[in-house]
Scaffold this motif. Structure first.
Motif, PDB file in Angstrom:
ATOM      1  N   ALA A 131      25.501 136.253  23.559  1.00  0.00           N
ATOM      2  CA  ALA A 131      25.786 137.684  23.762  1.00  0.00           C
ATOM      3  C   ALA A 131      24.544 138.384  24.317  1.00  0.00           C
ATOM      4  O   ALA A 131      24.636 139.197  25.241  1.00  0.00           O
ATOM      5  N   LYS A 132      23.368 138.037  23.767  1.00  0.00           N
ATOM      6  CA  LYS A 132      22.106 138.638  24.246  1.00  0.00           C
ATOM      7  C   LYS A 132      21.889 138.314  25.717  1.00  0.00           C
ATOM      8  O   LYS A 132      21.497 139.166  26.510  1.00  0.00           O
ATOM      9  N   MET A 150      24.364 140.260  27.826  1.00  0.00           N
ATOM     10  CA  MET A 150      24.059 141.691  27.893  1.00  0.00           C
ATOM     11  C   MET A 150      23.039 141.983  28.994  1.00  0.00           C
ATOM     12  O   MET A 150      22.997 143.078  29.535  1.00  0.00           O
ATOM     13  N   ILE A 207      29.257 144.140  31.395  1.00  0.00           N
ATOM     14  CA  ILE A 207      28.690 144.600  30.117  1.00  0.00           C
ATOM     15  C   ILE A 207      27.677 145.719  30.373  1.00  0.00           C
ATOM     16  O   ILE A 207      27.698 146.761  29.718  1.00  0.00           O
ATOM     17  N   LYS A 208      26.806 145.497  31.328  1.00  0.00           N
ATOM     18  CA  LYS A 208      25.739 146.460  31.636  1.00  0.00           C
ATOM     19  C   LYS A 208      26.319 147.842  31.968  1.00  0.00           C
ATOM     20  O   LYS A 208      25.911 148.852  31.394  1.00  0.00           O
ATOM     21  N   LEU A 257      27.832 149.421  28.860  1.00  0.00           N
ATOM     22  CA  LEU A 257      26.829 149.847  27.873  1.00  0.00           C
ATOM     23  C   LEU A 257      26.166 151.158  28.309  1.00  0.00           C
ATOM     24  O   LEU A 257      25.918 152.037  27.488  1.00  0.00           O
ATOM     25  N   ASN A 286      30.789 146.121  20.112  1.00  0.00           N
ATOM     26  CA  ASN A 286      31.490 144.833  19.986  1.00  0.00           C
ATOM     27  C   ASN A 286      32.648 144.727  20.973  1.00  0.00           C
ATOM     28  O   ASN A 286      32.877 143.669  21.547  1.00  0.00           O
ATOM     29  N   VAL A 312      31.117 143.806  24.367  1.00  0.00           N
ATOM     30  CA  VAL A 312      30.462 142.501  24.497  1.00  0.00           C
ATOM     31  C   VAL A 312      31.396 141.323  24.208  1.00  0.00           C
ATOM     32  O   VAL A 312      31.384 140.317  24.919  1.00  0.00           O
ATOM     33  N   HIS A 313      32.236 141.438  23.180  1.00  0.00           N
ATOM     34  CA  HIS A 313      33.002 140.267  22.717  1.00  0.00           C
ATOM     35  C   HIS A 313      33.984 139.655  23.713  1.00  0.00           C
ATOM     36  O   HIS A 313      34.076 138.431  23.779  1.00  0.00           O
ATOM     37  N   GLU A 351      33.635 139.297  26.827  1.00  0.00           N
ATOM     38  CA  GLU A 351      32.844 138.475  27.758  1.00  0.00           C
ATOM     39  C   GLU A 351      32.318 137.211  27.066  1.00  0.00           C
ATOM     40  O   GLU A 351      32.250 136.144  27.666  1.00  0.00           O
TER      41      GLU A 351
END
Length: 198
Positions: free
Chosen positions: A35-36, A39, A45-46, A49, A83, A86-87, A89
């Motif tokens: 996940a890190k 991200m 995701i970017k 966020l 969550n 991110v989740h 992906e």
């Protein structure tokens, strides 16, 4: 066969995963680590966020972890939103991992929020790592230089352990390393046999 590995903060999932990683017939996917990476590398995701947490979510093209952590650990709704970004992906990324490791006897899916993210639904077996609350608090303070209050805040955002234990197939009590390793070996032998009949 997919084996979920979970446990509350400070329970020692990473240590248990390290013991499992010594076996050559399995593969381990660490959701938090992946996940890190995602991200920082996934445009989807970017963009989401930044939409959710503002421009400060990234500094010099890198995820501003401290800034996001301060927001989400005080606000359950913001944590749920993080969550939700991110989740999906991570899920796609994991499916790819499973495909690439189809020759292994079983795959361990290590995820601190296995139940919260509903990832338990993709697992055939669930292992929970458990430790005494004081042991866990001391471990996290030691590891992250956190305060006791910060650790307790993070614990509040996780599922109650008794709830998780009731839904697990195996529990590993992680207090003494020798005993932990013995439990890992025992469970691995059982799972390897199960996988061959799977």
């Amino acid at each position: 066969m997919i084996v979920g590995l979970t446990g509350g903060i400070g329970s020692g999932k990473t240590t248990v995963a390290k013991f499992f990683s010594e076996f050559k017939n399995i593969a381990i996917y660490t959701a938090d680590l992946e996940a890190k990476k995602l991200m920082n590398s996934s445009k989807i995701i970017k963009d989401n966020l930044i939409k959710e947490f503002g421009e400060l979510a990234f500094v010099n093209q890198k995820l501003n972890r401290k800034y996001i952590a301060e927001i989400v650990f005080k606000d359950k709704e913001k944590l749920a939103n993080l969550n939700a970004i991110v989740h999906p992906e991570v899920k796609i990324n994991f499916q790819e991992f499973v495909k690439n490791n189809s020759k292994k006897d079983y795959i361990i899916y290590e995820n601190a929020i296995l139940f919260e993210s509903k990832s338990n639904l993709i697992c055939d077996i669930i292992i929970t790592v458990f430790a005494d609350i004081n042991t866990k608090i001391l471990r996290v303070i030691d590891r992250d230089s956190s305060t006791k209050k910060e650790v307790l805040n993070r614990m509040k955002n996780q599922w109650q352990e008794d709830k998780i234990i009731l839904q697990s197939n195996y529990i590993i009590y992680n207090e003494l390393l020798d005993e932990t390793k013995w439990q890992v070996n025992k469970i691995h032998n059982i799972l390897t046999k199960k996988a061959q009949n799977f």
